[in-house]
Structure formats: C-alpha cells, structure tokens
Design a protein around this motif. Structure first.
Motif, PDB file in Angstrom:
ATOM      1  N   ASN A 161     -88.056 -21.019  39.860  1.00  0.00           N
ATOM      2  CA  ASN A 161     -88.628 -21.048  41.376  1.00  0.00           C
ATOM      3  C   ASN A 161     -89.538 -22.030  41.490  1.00  0.00           C
ATOM      4  O   ASN A 161     -89.625 -22.790  42.779  1.00  0.00           O
ATOM      5  CB  ASN A 161     -88.660 -19.895  42.147  1.00  0.00           C
ATOM      6  CG  ASN A 161     -87.358 -18.973  42.267  1.00  0.00           C
ATOM      7  OD1 ASN A 161     -86.673 -19.414  43.237  1.00  0.00           O
ATOM      8  ND2 ASN A 161     -87.126 -17.954  41.425  1.00  0.00           N
ATOM      9  N   ILE A 183     -82.819 -23.267  51.295  1.00  0.00           N
ATOM     10  CA  ILE A 183     -83.147 -23.149  49.883  1.00  0.00           C
ATOM     11  C   ILE A 183     -84.639 -23.286  49.487  1.00  0.00           C
ATOM     12  O   ILE A 183     -85.034 -22.468  48.707  1.00  0.00           O
ATOM     13  CB  ILE A 183     -82.356 -24.078  49.109  1.00  0.00           C
ATOM     14  CG1 ILE A 183     -80.625 -23.821  49.424  1.00  0.00           C
ATOM     15  CG2 ILE A 183     -82.528 -24.001  47.484  1.00  0.00           C
ATOM     16  CD1 ILE A 183     -79.974 -25.025  48.903  1.00  0.00           C
ATOM     17  N   LEU A 225     -86.099 -19.945  50.545  1.00  0.00           N
ATOM     18  CA  LEU A 225     -85.391 -18.628  49.393  1.00  0.00           C
ATOM     19  C   LEU A 225     -86.340 -18.894  48.338  1.00  0.00           C
ATOM     20  O   LEU A 225     -86.478 -17.789  47.925  1.00  0.00           O
ATOM     21  CB  LEU A 225     -83.913 -19.258  49.460  1.00  0.00           C
ATOM     22  CG  LEU A 225     -83.257 -18.064  48.456  1.00  0.00           C
ATOM     23  CD1 LEU A 225     -83.278 -16.638  48.893  1.00  0.00           C
ATOM     24  CD2 LEU A 225     -82.039 -18.636  48.380  1.00  0.00           C
ATOM     25  N   ASP A 239     -88.272 -15.894  46.755  1.00  0.00           N
ATOM     26  CA  ASP A 239     -87.879 -15.469  45.227  1.00  0.00           C
ATOM     27  C   ASP A 239     -89.068 -15.448  44.572  1.00  0.00           C
ATOM     28  O   ASP A 239     -89.382 -14.609  43.932  1.00  0.00           O
ATOM     29  CB  ASP A 239     -86.686 -16.180  44.832  1.00  0.00           C
ATOM     30  CG  ASP A 239     -85.591 -15.747  45.273  1.00  0.00           C
ATOM     31  OD1 ASP A 239     -85.218 -14.800  46.035  1.00  0.00           O
ATOM     32  OD2 ASP A 239     -84.530 -16.818  45.182  1.00  0.00           O
ATOM     33  N   ARG A 260     -80.293 -16.351  52.745  1.00  0.00           N
ATOM     34  CA  ARG A 260     -78.906 -16.284  52.162  1.00  0.00           C
ATOM     35  C   ARG A 260     -77.835 -15.989  53.103  1.00  0.00           C
ATOM     36  O   ARG A 260     -76.754 -16.990  53.346  1.00  0.00           O
ATOM     37  CB  ARG A 260     -78.780 -15.212  51.306  1.00  0.00           C
ATOM     38  CG  ARG A 260     -79.449 -15.552  49.963  1.00  0.00           C
ATOM     39  CD  ARG A 260     -79.225 -14.466  48.768  1.00  0.00           C
ATOM     40  NE  ARG A 260     -79.923 -14.594  47.594  1.00  0.00           N
ATOM     41  CZ  ARG A 260     -81.216 -14.157  47.350  1.00  0.00           C
ATOM     42  NH1 ARG A 260     -82.075 -13.823  48.413  1.00  0.00           N
ATOM     43  NH2 ARG A 260     -81.839 -14.616  46.244  1.00  0.00           N
ATOM     44  N   ILE A 312     -73.276 -23.547  45.034  1.00  0.00           N
ATOM     45  CA  ILE A 312     -74.488 -22.988  45.010  1.00  0.00           C
ATOM     46  C   ILE A 312     -74.548 -21.988  45.996  1.00  0.00           C
ATOM     47  O   ILE A 312     -75.024 -20.789  45.764  1.00  0.00           O
ATOM     48  CB  ILE A 312     -75.602 -24.125  45.138  1.00  0.00           C
ATOM     49  CG1 ILE A 312     -75.782 -24.994  43.850  1.00  0.00           C
ATOM     50  CG2 ILE A 312     -76.933 -23.529  45.639  1.00  0.00           C
ATOM     51  CD1 ILE A 312     -76.515 -26.367  44.059  1.00  0.00           C
ATOM     52  N   ALA A 327     -75.110 -17.955  44.745  1.00  0.00           N
ATOM     53  CA  ALA A 327     -76.302 -17.363  45.319  1.00  0.00           C
ATOM     54  C   ALA A 327     -75.896 -16.097  45.899  1.00  0.00           C
ATOM     55  O   ALA A 327     -76.570 -14.978  45.826  1.00  0.00           O
ATOM     56  CB  ALA A 327     -77.092 -18.309  45.898  1.00  0.00           C
ATOM     57  N   SER A 384     -81.382 -11.199  40.517  1.00  0.00           N
ATOM     58  CA  SER A 384     -80.957 -11.966  41.552  1.00  0.00           C
ATOM     59  C   SER A 384     -81.908 -13.339  41.743  1.00  0.00           C
ATOM     60  O   SER A 384     -81.308 -14.555  42.201  1.00  0.00           O
ATOM     61  CB  SER A 384     -80.609 -11.454  42.947  1.00  0.00           C
ATOM     62  OG  SER A 384     -80.225 -12.017  43.938  1.00  0.00           O
ATOM     63  N   SER A 385     -82.976 -12.929  41.922  1.00  0.00           N
ATOM     64  CA  SER A 385     -83.995 -14.065  42.424  1.00  0.00           C
ATOM     65  C   SER A 385     -84.282 -15.036  41.092  1.00  0.00           C
ATOM     66  O   SER A 385     -84.528 -16.262  41.303  1.00  0.00           O
ATOM     67  CB  SER A 385     -85.446 -13.507  42.586  1.00  0.00           C
ATOM     68  OG  SER A 385     -85.265 -12.646  43.814  1.00  0.00           O
ATOM     69  N   ASN A 399     -81.225 -17.864  40.641  1.00  0.00           N
ATOM     70  CA  ASN A 399     -81.031 -18.921  41.842  1.00  0.00           C
ATOM     71  C   ASN A 399     -81.154 -20.193  41.103  1.00  0.00           C
ATOM     72  O   ASN A 399     -80.611 -21.212  41.220  1.00  0.00           O
ATOM     73  CB  ASN A 399     -81.633 -18.710  43.139  1.00  0.00           C
ATOM     74  CG  ASN A 399     -80.986 -17.678  43.868  1.00  0.00           C
ATOM     75  OD1 ASN A 399     -79.894 -17.323  43.738  1.00  0.00           O
ATOM     76  ND2 ASN A 399     -81.710 -16.874  44.735  1.00  0.00           N
ATOM     77  N   ILE A 406     -78.911 -21.321  38.528  1.00  0.00           N
ATOM     78  CA  ILE A 406     -77.686 -21.975  39.082  1.00  0.00           C
ATOM     79  C   ILE A 406     -77.674 -23.241  39.570  1.00  0.00           C
ATOM     80  O   ILE A 406     -76.785 -24.169  39.241  1.00  0.00           O
ATOM     81  CB  ILE A 406     -77.060 -21.016  40.209  1.00  0.00           C
ATOM     82  CG1 ILE A 406     -76.924 -19.292  39.680  1.00  0.00           C
ATOM     83  CG2 ILE A 406     -76.022 -21.402  41.051  1.00  0.00           C
ATOM     84  CD1 ILE A 406     -76.775 -18.639  40.674  1.00  0.00           C
ATOM     85  N   TYR A 407     -78.744 -23.441  40.332  1.00  0.00           N
ATOM     86  CA  TYR A 407     -78.972 -24.855  40.935  1.00  0.00           C
ATOM     87  C   TYR A 407     -78.987 -26.201  39.759  1.00  0.00           C
ATOM     88  O   TYR A 407     -78.209 -27.017  39.986  1.00  0.00           O
ATOM     89  CB  TYR A 407     -80.443 -25.145  41.678  1.00  0.00           C
ATOM     90  CG  TYR A 407     -80.434 -24.169  42.611  1.00  0.00           C
ATOM     91  CD1 TYR A 407     -79.554 -23.372  43.377  1.00  0.00           C
ATOM     92  CD2 TYR A 407     -81.909 -23.813  42.997  1.00  0.00           C
ATOM     93  CE1 TYR A 407     -79.758 -22.585  44.194  1.00  0.00           C
ATOM     94  CE2 TYR A 407     -82.273 -22.858  44.008  1.00  0.00           C
ATOM     95  CZ  TYR A 407     -81.131 -22.260  44.530  1.00  0.00           C
ATOM     96  OH  TYR A 407     -81.483 -21.308  45.470  1.00  0.00           O
TER      97      TYR A 407
END
Length: 311
Positions: A44, A64, A67, A71, A121, A226, A230, A273-274, A277, A280-281
């Motif tokens: 992050n 994002i 977010l 995160d 989100r 994305i 997310a 979950s945090s 992200n 994933i990007y």
C-alpha cells in the motif's frame, strides 16, 4: 470493532486444561495477522507513492489513493494490535500502564480505517456503474471535484461511526446489551449490511453484465477488473464477519472461545482484504506476454488508465 473486541484477561473464563492450547493457537493467529499486515503495508505504501507522485489522477484513482491510505492505517494498527495481544498472551507485562486507553485508541483508528475503506469501495463501484449507465450526464454535468468531496465526506462518516461505536459502547456495555449499544449495533449493521452490501453487489453485477456485452471481442478494461476484484474480496472476507458480530451481540455465539476465535478470524480477514488490493493492481496491470517493460510504474499506470472512449 471496539464493542466487539475481547480483552485477553477473559482467558480466566476458560477451562484450566485448555488454556495452554488456546494461548498457542491465538498467538499463532496473531503472528499470522501481523505478518500479513507487514506485507500489505509495503504494497500500500508503494501504491500510494505512485498514485501521489507518478501517475496522473482521475476520478477513480482519487478513491483508490484514499483506499490505500485507509488500508495502510488498518494494517499498521493491526500489526501493533497483534503485538499487544501477543504480549497479553505470552508476555511478562500484559497489563502495562495505560493498556486500556491504548487499546481504545487503536480500536478507534482500526474502525475508522475499516469503515472508511468500506465506504470508498462502495462509492468507487457505484460511481463506475453510474458512469456506464449515464455517460452523457457524467461527461457534461458531473462536478470535477466530486471524488474529492465524496472522499472527505466518507472519511468524516467513518470517523463519526468509529467514535460513536468505541466511546458510547465499550466492551462492558456490549456484553450487558445496553440500549445505547443496541442502537450502535443496529446502526453499524444497517450501514454495512443493509446499505453498502446491496450497493456493492448490485453495482458489481451491473458492471459484470456490461463487461460481458461490451467486451466480447476484446480484453476488458483493467479498471473494471480492479474495482470489481477489490469489492468482491472485501465482500467475501469482511462482510460475513460484520454479520457474525451482529449475531454475537444477541448471544448467538455465547462462549468466550467462539468470541476470541471470531475476533482473530475477522482481524485476519480484514488484513487479507487490505493486503490483497495493491497486488491486484500490479497483477492486473502487467502485460503477461511481455517479459520486459513490466516495472511497477508501468503496471500501475496501465491498471489505472481510464479509457473514456469506452463510455
């Protein structure tokens, strides 16, 4: 989460023969959550730095970036909270001076970041859905600063919800089911399960249908993937535990073992979950057929690039 957080002096309620095994299990769970948080913190920080200094912003990267901050806060607090919990479980000074106040502060920041992240989100995928359904309105009438205004409002909303939950419904009142705590639990349940969850699911389904119709002959826009990924990860990993905490309040999970197990499971799921992200990007932004030109900057640039011709 404060009203739902269990302090570990409650291990006194365990059967004496089971305490050592439970302490080992919970210590391992805390260590896993802390390790996961450290991985997510790195990811992050990288995403936030690139979005702030290296990538041109659009209405979605504003969400994002906020977010990523939420995160990052959640993962940092989780790492510290797990260190405190490990100290409580196996440390030599579990009841250090200011322990209760420090835990309350951590829980306020944790809930602030958790709730704000949920709202970011939701707003992100709803706005993406509106942009697809009403492209003309968004192009001609959408305020340019709407994303910034929404983010400020959602930070305030998350902060307000966290303060209300942690300051008006401490753990003792939560166990006693006071009228104030009942109102707080209904408020948090309504915001997360009755409002955010339906909006996330409805918008996600709408975008998935749009992807199937619009992108039959070409690779779908990365930003679609994305946002949906997310949101889906958050729904699968965090929302169920919000529902279970609501059931816990009404004594559907009466034992202290169930409470502590749910506590650690929810912590690990939120951290997962945090943490997921930023990775994933990068995965979505990579060009897998090319061995070169796959730097973090290029991957994130491709991931967050908005092709307005698609609307």
């Amino acid at each position: 989460m404060a009203a739902n957080t269990t302090h570990f002096n409650e291990t006194d309620y365990f059967d004496g023969s089971h305490v050592p095994d439970l302490v080992i299990h919970y210590t391992i769970a805390a260590a896993v959550a802390m390790g996961l948080s450290l991985i997510g913190i790195v990811g992050n920080i990288i995403v936030f730095w690139f979005l702030l200094f290296r990538i041109q912003r659009n209405k979605y990267t504003v969400y994002i970036m906020n977010l990523a901050v939420a995160d990052l806060m959640l993962l940092t607090v989780t790492a510290v909270l797990m260190m405190v919990n490990i100290n409580t479980l196996v440390g030599s000074n579990p009841d250090f001076k200011g322990n209760v106040e420090f835990l309350t502060f951590l829980e306020i920041i944790y809930d602030l970041s958790l709730y704000s992240g949920m709202y970011f989100r939701t707003a992100m995928i709803v706005e993406r859905c509106i942009s697809m359904l009403f492209p003309t309105w968004c192009e001609n009438y959408r305020p340019k600063t709407l994303s910034v205004i929404m983010c400020v409002f959602l930070w305030i909303l998350g902060c307000t919800e966290s303060l209300i939950e942690n300051l008006t419904c401490p753990s003792e009142d939560f166990r006693s089911q006071t009228p104030v705590c009942t109102g707080v639990e209904i408020m948090t349940f309504t915001l997360s399960i009755c409002i955010c969850l339906p909006l996330m699911i409805l918008s996600s389904v709408t975008l998935l249908i749009a992807m199937k119709k619009t992108f039959r002959d070409q690779y779908p826009q990365r930003l679609y993937i994305i946002i949906i990924a997310a949101v889906f990860i958050f729904i699968l990993s965090v929302i169920p535990f919000n529902f279970l905490w609501f059931l816990l309040y009404f004594r559907h999970l009466p034992s202290i073992q169930d409470t502590l197990g749910l506590y650690f499971a929810s912590i690990i799921s939120a951290a997962l979950s945090s943490t997921a992200n930023p990775y994933i990007y990068f995965i979505v932004g990579r060009v897998w057929k090319q061995k070169s030109n796959n730097s973090i900057h290029d991957a994130l640039h491709r991931a967050f690039k908005e092709d307005l011709l698609l609307f």
